[in-house]
Design an enzyme around this catalytic site. Structure first.
Site, short mmCIF file in Angstrom:
data_model
loop_
_atom_site.label_atom_id
_atom_site.label_comp_id
_atom_site.label_asym_id
_atom_site.label_seq_id
_atom_site.Cartn_x
_atom_site.Cartn_y
_atom_site.Cartn_z
N ARG A 291 -8.22 9.20 27.31
CA ARG A 291 -8.81 9.09 25.97
C ARG A 291 -8.34 10.27 25.14
NH1 ARG A 291 -15.19 10.78 26.93
NH2 ARG A 291 -14.74 12.70 28.01
N GLU B 214 -25.82 14.00 24.27
CA GLU B 214 -25.64 13.73 25.69
C GLU B 214 -26.29 14.87 26.47
OE1 GLU B 214 -21.49 13.07 26.59
OE2 GLU B 214 -21.22 11.83 24.80
N ASN C 213 -15.77 10.79 19.07
CA ASN C 213 -16.54 11.36 20.17
C ASN C 213 -15.91 12.69 20.56
OD1 ASN C 213 -18.67 10.83 22.38
ND2 ASN C 213 -16.88 11.52 23.55
N GLU C 214 -16.67 13.76 20.40
CA GLU C 214 -16.24 15.09 20.83
C GLU C 214 -14.86 15.44 20.29
OE1 GLU C 214 -16.84 15.31 25.09
OE2 GLU C 214 -18.93 15.80 24.77
N TRP D 5 -15.54 13.37 37.38
CA TRP D 5 -14.50 12.39 37.19
C TRP D 5 -13.94 12.14 38.59
CZ3 TRP D 5 -11.02 13.41 32.26
CH2 TRP D 5 -11.84 13.33 31.12
N GLU E 129 -14.90 7.85 35.26
CA GLU E 129 -16.19 8.53 35.35
C GLU E 129 -17.16 7.90 36.35
OE1 GLU E 129 -17.74 9.20 31.41
OE2 GLU E 129 -16.28 10.79 31.08
C1 GAL Z 1 -18.76 13.98 27.54
C2 GAL Z 1 -18.29 12.76 26.79
C3 GAL Z 1 -18.76 11.47 27.44
C4 GAL Z 1 -18.51 11.53 28.90
C5 GAL Z 1 -19.18 12.74 29.50
C6 GAL Z 1 -18.95 12.87 30.99
O1 GAL Z 1 -17.97 15.08 27.26
O2 GAL Z 1 -18.70 12.75 25.45
O3 GAL Z 1 -18.07 10.39 26.86
O4 GAL Z 1 -17.14 11.56 29.10
O5 GAL Z 1 -18.66 13.89 28.90
O6 GAL Z 1 -17.64 13.15 31.32
#
Ligand code: GAL
Length: 676
Positions: free
Chosen positions: A112, A316, A150-151, A324, A366
């Site tokens: 991504r 989150e 996202n991020e 991962w 993930e």
């Molecule tokens: C965050 C991300 C999520 C998911 C999570 C766990 O950084 O926004 O989409 O990837 O980490 O890896």
């Protein structure tokens, strides 16, 4: 006023991926969430193909069906724009959209964030998908807010595509006007780097020893930040046209090379953070000698988030193990840790906490990044803990909307943050001092804020009794003036070594040090050095209190009516000044010639009279954090063993509803929320 940060109560959410599960599970999932205290879900942030499965073909049925169920169930939704994961059809057709590393290798489809912010065609396709989403879903009843991408800058903050070089040239033309001005700002006369044509200018590329002109890299970092911000603004400007009154726009995460303050100000209603304190327990990163701060260090990130966005949420929040399939192996949070980390976020100012994620993914990278539920979705301990958290938060409603209270702040700014990221000398002192000041404030239970001076005004600075600006290597006249006014009006300001030896381009000044703050500090630095690795302990005497100098030593002598407060007592520095103070107006400026370690930072907090401001009411072991929002004091125990806290006068505790006094045992990972 937004639905989740209304200042009236604390709200729980989770991240849900309808595209990961059979549709037949959706309704039951929503009902189980609602029954467990989840009122809001964040969806869609990686699901571009569900709306645009092929170029220019738009279908809305998938999320319509899902949102119908949300409307029916009464679940509120934060809808994510999907630009963090451009589709395969897109990158195949427009490879110029892909990001490239410093060696010129293209990042391909398969993970991504493989795009760059500047490819015109990506900006066009982004505009189009965001417009379509806004048009179609903007008025949906269940939607209460939008998350952009996202991020931003997660995975990498380095962009080296052709599109980036083209945009970098425009950025520089706009900033400098002429190549002569650019050459001067970058000092290109050094090593014959002079540019004679704009086409010769590129984003940093592979160089010998990986050392690119530092002034160029500093501007490049500013450019990366501006690119991410403009990508965010592109989207928020579109969404504003379509969203319902009261719906909010946010983005999540907090990553490098991005002026999050500016981005929030220009594009967002507020910022949301992703908090994963379990990183402290990753098998490959675990540090047995972490002096016990471990997951408590996430409080430092939360302090920074609060400075970006005084009202904020957690998009989150950790609820399961990290992992991962390729990295970041970590244990499942122990019973109580999910609660503790939720309390940590709330204690620092979050009124909305959303867990990542509802159910653990059964496919993809993930599969080990666990959510509340495991793959099967069976009832489990973490779901029970969630329900318990929900019950606790109802009791904490009075905390919502209350502001964090700190009288001490660490001053920062993006120029120095980014200079430290590329400059080893700067980074060493910066890292040491920031960690030390955070640690000392934690151990002495002295609430601490961060203030970004590049985004602050006089009134904000004036709210603090003491400011530490440990290594403002880059100083500007405007910031020096602002600091002078702060001191004149009664503030106490502490600089550390290496202050004000660079200008805004990152070039060194030829003034006597400390340059632009020499008058304010009445200090003069005739000599300086890293502390030699064979020097042993380099000591400083401050009126009978011994400090240990760390990393660096400026020999600092008073000028005019400056006062030598402390003196080096070892090595060849012995007898030279280590700390100078200068009374200015109603306040005082200090110049300390070294970086801070936790012990010296603590001495400063104590001698300046700001340590332990609530010590008259509460006596806590160092292993507990104290955080104060309005009239509520959070006591957080990060240990698995119980801690004993002394409550010195009767105080109401919100979670138990009882009035406490005397020695109180706080269970492992437990919290008290006391009314001061
Ligand atoms: C965050 C991300 C999520 C998911 C999570 C766990 O950084 O926004 O989409 O990837 O980490 O890896």
């Amino acid at each position: 006023m937004s639905t989740i940060l209304d200042g009236k109560r604390l709200v729980l959410g989770t991240c849900y991926y309808p595209e990961h599960w059979p549709e037949t599970m959706w309704r039951e999932d929503l009902q189980r969430m609602l029954a467990s205290g989840i009122e809001v879900i964040r969806i869609a942030e990686f699901a571009w193909n569900k709306t645009e499965p092929e170029e220019g073909v738009f279908t809305y049925d998938f999320f319509d069906r899902f949102l119908d169920l949300c409307d029916e169930a009464g679940m509120k939704v934060i809808f994510g724009t999907p630009t963090a994961t451009p589709p395969a059809w897109l990158t195949e057709r427009y490879p110029e959209v892909l990001n490239v590393d410093v060696e010129g290798n293209t990042y391909r489809h398969g993970a991504r964030r493989h795009y760059n912010y500047n490819a015109p065609v990506y900006r066009y396709l982004t505009e189009r998908i965001v417009t379509k989403l806004g048009e179609h879903y903007g008025q949906r009843k269940c939607i209460i807010g939008w998350q952009i991408d996202n991020e931003l800058n997660c995975e990498t903050d380095q962009f080296h595509s052709e599109a980036d070089s083209a945009a970098f040239r425009l950025f520089l033309r706009d900033k400098y006007g002429t190549l002569d001005a650019l050459n001067t700002a970058w000092g290109t006369v050094f090593w014959n780097q002079t540019y004679t044509n704009w086409d010769e200018v590129h984003v940093p590329r592979k160089t010998i020893s990986n050392s690119t002109n530092p002034h160029e890299v500093l501007d490049y970092t500013r450019f990366v930040s501006a690119s991410a911000r403009s990508f965010c603004k592109l989207q928020s400007d579109i969404l504003r046209k379509f969203i319902k009154p009261g719906d909010f726009i946010t983005t999540n995460g907090m990553f490098a090379s991005l002026d999050n303050h500016q981005m929030t100000r220009e594009s967002l209603d507020y910022y949301t953070y992703d908090s994963y304190p379990n990183f402290a327990y990753c098998l490959d990163a675990y540090n047995p000698d972490d002096r016990d701060l471990r997951d408590r260090r996430w409080s430092r990130n939360l302090i920074q988030v609060r400075s970006i966005s005084p009202e904020f949420g957690i998009m989150e929040q950790q609820s399961g193990a990290n992992g991962w399939n390729t990295r970041m192996e970590a244990p499942t949070p122990r019973p109580g840790q999910m609660t503790l980390w939720t309390m940590q976020s709330i204690a620092h100012g979050a009124d909305y906490v959303s867990y990542f994620r509802w159910r653990t993914a059964t496919m993809g990278t993930e599969i080990y990044w666990h959510g509340i539920l495991d793959y099967s979705g069976r009832e489990n301990r973490r779901l029970r803990e969630l329900k318990d958290i929900h019950a606790k938060l109802a009791k904490l409603a009075p905390v919502a909307g209350q502001k964090y209270r700190a009288k001490v702040a660490l001053v920062k700014d993006y120029d120095n943050e980014w200079d430290a990221a590329l400059d080893k000398w700067h980074d060493r002192v910066n890292w040491a001092s920031e960690s030390a000041l955070f640690e000392a404030s934690q151990r002495t239970h002295t609430p601490l804020d961060f203030v970004f001076i590049d985004h602050a005004d006089d009134a904000q600075l004036a709210g603090y009794d003491v400011l530490f600006y440990p290594h403002a290597t880059i100083m500007t006249a405007e910031r020096a003036d602002m600091l002078r006014r702060y001191v004149e009006q009664g503030g106490t300001l502490v600089f550390g070594c290496r202050t004000a030896y660079k200008d805004i381009t990152g070039q060194c000044v030829m003034d006597k040090l400390p340059g632009l703050v020499a008058d304010l500090t009445a200090a003069d630095i005739p000599e300086y050095s890293f502390i030699a690795p064979d020097a042993g302990k380099v000591t400083v005497d401050w009126n009978g209190t011994e400090l240990e100098a760390t990393v660096f030593a400026d020999l600092v002598e008073p000028t005019g009516d400056g006062v030598r407060e402390a003196t080096y007592t070892s090595d060849y520095y012995a007898g030279s000044g280590a700390l100078v103070s200068h009374a200015v107006g109603k306040g005082k400026a200090y110049y300390y010639g070294s970086a801070f370690n936790a012990a010296s930072a603590r001495v400063f907090l104590e001698k300046l009279g700001v340590a332990k401001p609530f010590g008259g009411d509460l006596e806590l072991p160092e292993t507990c954090e104290l955080a104060v929002r309005g009239k509520y004091a959070f006591v957080l125990n990060y240990k698995k063993e119980p801690a004993t806290v002394c409550v010195k006068r009767p105080m109401r505790e919100l979670l138990s509803g009882e009035t406490l006094q005397g020695e109180i045992s706080v269970p492992g990972y437990g919290a008290l929320v006391l009314e001061l």
